[in-house]
Design an enzyme around this catalytic site. Sequence first.
Site, PDB file in Angstrom:
ATOM      1  N   ASP A 114      -7.904  -5.637   0.183  1.00 42.72           N
ATOM      2  CA  ASP A 114      -8.378  -6.505  -0.898  1.00 42.72           C
ATOM      3  C   ASP A 114      -7.949  -7.966  -0.750  1.00 42.72           C
ATOM      4  OD1 ASP A 114      -9.673  -4.466  -2.347  1.00 42.72           O
ATOM      5  OD2 ASP A 114      -7.754  -3.777  -3.137  1.00 42.72           O
TER       6      ASP A 114
ATOM      7  N   HIS B 109       0.845  -1.191   0.000  1.00 42.78           N
ATOM      8  CA  HIS B 109       0.000   0.000   0.000  1.00 42.78           C
ATOM      9  C   HIS B 109       0.878   1.237   0.000  1.00 42.78           C
ATOM     10  CE1 HIS B 109      -3.166   2.818   1.121  1.00 42.78           C
ATOM     11  NE2 HIS B 109      -3.981   1.906   0.634  1.00 42.78           N
TER      12      HIS B 109
HETATM   13  N1  CMC Z   1       4.036  -7.741  -4.644  1.00 38.29           N
HETATM   14  C1  CMC Z   1       5.381  -7.721  -4.855  1.00 38.29           C
HETATM   15  N2  CMC Z   1       6.121  -6.619  -4.777  1.00 38.29           N
HETATM   16  C2  CMC Z   1       5.515  -5.475  -4.465  1.00 38.29           C
HETATM   17  C3  CMC Z   1       4.119  -5.416  -4.235  1.00 38.29           C
HETATM   18  C4  CMC Z   1       3.379  -6.605  -4.331  1.00 38.29           C
HETATM   19  N3  CMC Z   1       2.061  -6.609  -4.127  1.00 38.29           N
HETATM   20  N4  CMC Z   1       3.763  -4.135  -3.940  1.00 38.29           N
HETATM   21  C5  CMC Z   1       4.914  -3.428  -3.993  1.00 38.29           C
HETATM   22  N5  CMC Z   1       5.963  -4.216  -4.306  1.00 38.29           N
HETATM   23  C6  CMC Z   1       7.372  -3.825  -4.400  1.00 38.29           C
HETATM   24  C7  CMC Z   1       7.649  -3.054  -5.665  1.00 38.29           C
HETATM   25  O1  CMC Z   1       8.025  -3.929  -6.703  1.00 38.29           O
HETATM   26  C8  CMC Z   1       8.769  -2.146  -5.225  1.00 38.29           C
HETATM   27  O2  CMC Z   1       9.956  -2.904  -5.173  1.00 38.29           O
HETATM   28  P1  CMC Z   1      11.379  -2.269  -5.597  1.00 38.29           P
HETATM   29  O3  CMC Z   1      11.672  -1.253  -4.536  1.00 38.29           O
HETATM   30  O4  CMC Z   1      12.302  -3.436  -5.624  1.00 38.29           O
HETATM   31  O5  CMC Z   1      11.180  -1.659  -6.954  1.00 38.29           O
HETATM   32  C9  CMC Z   1       8.408  -1.782  -3.794  1.00 38.29           C
HETATM   33  O6  CMC Z   1       7.623  -2.899  -3.328  1.00 38.29           O
HETATM   34  C10 CMC Z   1       7.570  -0.508  -3.648  1.00 38.29           C
HETATM   35  O7  CMC Z   1       6.420  -0.606  -4.471  1.00 38.29           O
HETATM   36  P2  CMC Z   1       5.793   0.558  -5.318  1.00 38.29           P
HETATM   37  O8  CMC Z   1       5.131  -0.024  -6.528  1.00 38.29           O
HETATM   38  O9  CMC Z   1       6.815   1.632  -5.538  1.00 38.29           O
HETATM   39  O10 CMC Z   1       4.702   1.093  -4.285  1.00 38.29           O
HETATM   40  P3  CMC Z   1       3.481   2.042  -4.596  1.00 38.29           P
HETATM   41  O11 CMC Z   1       3.196   2.784  -3.362  1.00 38.29           O
HETATM   42  O12 CMC Z   1       3.707   2.819  -5.845  1.00 38.29           O
HETATM   43  O13 CMC Z   1       2.295   0.996  -4.924  1.00 38.29           O
HETATM   44  C11 CMC Z   1       0.526  -0.521  -4.688  1.00 38.29           C
HETATM   45  C12 CMC Z   1       1.320   0.606  -4.041  1.00 38.29           C
HETATM   46  C13 CMC Z   1      -0.715  -0.819  -3.832  1.00 38.29           C
HETATM   47  C14 CMC Z   1       0.029  -0.104  -6.081  1.00 38.29           C
HETATM   48  C15 CMC Z   1       1.417  -1.790  -4.802  1.00 38.29           C
HETATM   49  O14 CMC Z   1       1.798  -2.217  -3.513  1.00 38.29           O
HETATM   50  C16 CMC Z   1       0.753  -2.937  -5.569  1.00 38.29           C
HETATM   51  O15 CMC Z   1       0.834  -2.974  -6.804  1.00 38.29           O
HETATM   52  N6  CMC Z   1       0.082  -3.910  -4.861  1.00 38.29           N
HETATM   53  C17 CMC Z   1      -0.648  -4.959  -5.532  1.00 38.29           C
HETATM   54  C18 CMC Z   1      -2.008  -4.450  -5.976  1.00 38.29           C
HETATM   55  C19 CMC Z   1      -2.957  -4.233  -4.815  1.00 38.29           C
HETATM   56  O16 CMC Z   1      -3.116  -5.082  -3.950  1.00 38.29           O
HETATM   57  N7  CMC Z   1      -3.651  -3.071  -4.814  1.00 38.29           N
HETATM   58  C20 CMC Z   1      -4.646  -2.734  -3.807  1.00 38.29           C
HETATM   59  C21 CMC Z   1      -4.229  -1.541  -2.988  1.00 38.29           C
HETATM   60  S1  CMC Z   1      -5.158  -1.329  -1.481  1.00 38.29           S
HETATM   61  C22 CMC Z   1      -6.782  -0.883  -1.779  1.00 38.29           C
HETATM   62  C23 CMC Z   1      -7.106  -0.350  -3.096  1.00 38.29           C
HETATM   63  O17 CMC Z   1      -6.675   0.736  -3.481  1.00 38.29           O
HETATM   64  O18 CMC Z   1      -7.819  -1.060  -3.792  1.00 38.29           O
END
Ligand code: CMC
Length: 389
Positions: A327, A270
């Site tokens: 989720d 998140h």
């Molecule tokens: N699985 C594996 N790696 C992950 C995940 C994940 N679910 N989420 C983040 N990372 C890694 C990402 O690859 C990055 O690694 P590195 O530093 O090596 O490049 C690091 O963690 C930071 O991630 P980010 O993408 O820069 O983080 P963000 O704040 O931009 O993204 C997020 C947040 C929710 C989009 C992301 O965690 C994600 O894609 N999660 C999976 C989708 C998900 O469950 N979304 C629901 C969010 S909660 C409620 C809602 O909004 O619906």
Amino acid sequence: TGNVAYDPGFVNTANARSAITYIDGANGVLRYRGYPIEELAQHSSFIETAYLLIYGELPTPDELSAFDTRVRRHTMVHEDLKSFFNGFPRNAHPMPVLSSAVSALSTFYADSLDPFDEEQVEISTIRLLAKVPTLAAYAFKKSKGEPMLYPQNDLDYTQNFLRMCFGVPAEDYEIDPDTAKALDVLLMLHADHEQNCSTSTVRLVGSSHANMFASVSAGINALYGPLHGGANEAVLGMLNRIQKDGVEPETFMEKVKNKEDGVRLMGFGHRVYKNYDPRARIVRNYAHEILEKLGGNDEQLEIAMRLEEKALADDYFVERKLYPNVDFYTGLIYKAMGFPEKMFTVLFAIGRLPGWIAQWREMIEDPETKIGRPRQLYVGQSERHYPQR
Ligand code: CMC
């Protein structure tokens, strides 16, 4: 370009002063108007929480009853809007159908869309809260080829929606009180989450003085993406694949950690929570109870729990502070209630509706609001001239 700050994803940029929802991501705290989410989940109802978010205070019993009655009286949609559903293919995903229908609502109320007229804002608020579940149920019924049911206003918000989804005209629909209560709590847990992608979209669209229907329709489209609300559907897709292919959760985790094909552990991570999502904690507790009562897919719950256990003990996830989000477990509950995966994000949209409305109203009332208009760092060609051929 002068003093332009570059902040992709608005990671460090606030676009609003807001008094609605407080999140402390480091400590896993979520409060609506100051009330902890855990207390609301235990004692409140979705309709009361909607009132709280929109008007800022918990209603007195009389205020709640007046609000609830008003919403119940607006649950029907114009008959002409029903034919609109025939224009979509049978297997249409209900999210774009819902966003289109919400956008279309504004054409039926073209004389009451002024964002600066308090009464018109109020009636739009009630219309949206009342009609979105009806439209969502119509989209669901259409996808099943079953007749659409009219709302029944002696039922409460959540019961009415369940009946419109699962009832048929030939029989009385018996509402299971455990299902209705669980769905009501889940909707409440989704009701607001400050400046997330869809809410920011609602505010940005509304900042051009577009009406509430247009703004909320845009919010529904933003929610559809798998990194946002679409994650609840994606989690089930992930669990289905793991179960069907007989993949060990450990093997799947290796794929995620090696970032093979960009695979992520859906339902994890998140932008704001760097600790356990407090909503996920409540849902996780519910999942056991509900799946036991409703006879859900225990094997998938087992897989989900193993994935969580592995992730919470793994350096990759620990270093990045990745925890289950709301989720991760909701899909398993929705499935046990009888909803197909396509409907999961629609349920999120119904839940998030009061938040979108409250934030839109706060944005419109705020004298500091300006039209949203981010800047850019231009990295394209410098001036060049059209060739003289
Ligand atoms: N699985 C594996 N790696 C992950 C995940 C994940 N679910 N989420 C983040 N990372 C890694 C990402 O690859 C990055 O690694 P590195 O530093 O090596 O490049 C690091 O963690 C930071 O991630 P980010 O993408 O820069 O983080 P963000 O704040 O931009 O993204 C997020 C947040 C929710 C989009 C992301 O965690 C994600 O894609 N999660 C999976 C989708 C998900 O469950 N979304 C629901 C969010 S909660 C409620 C809602 O909004 O619906």
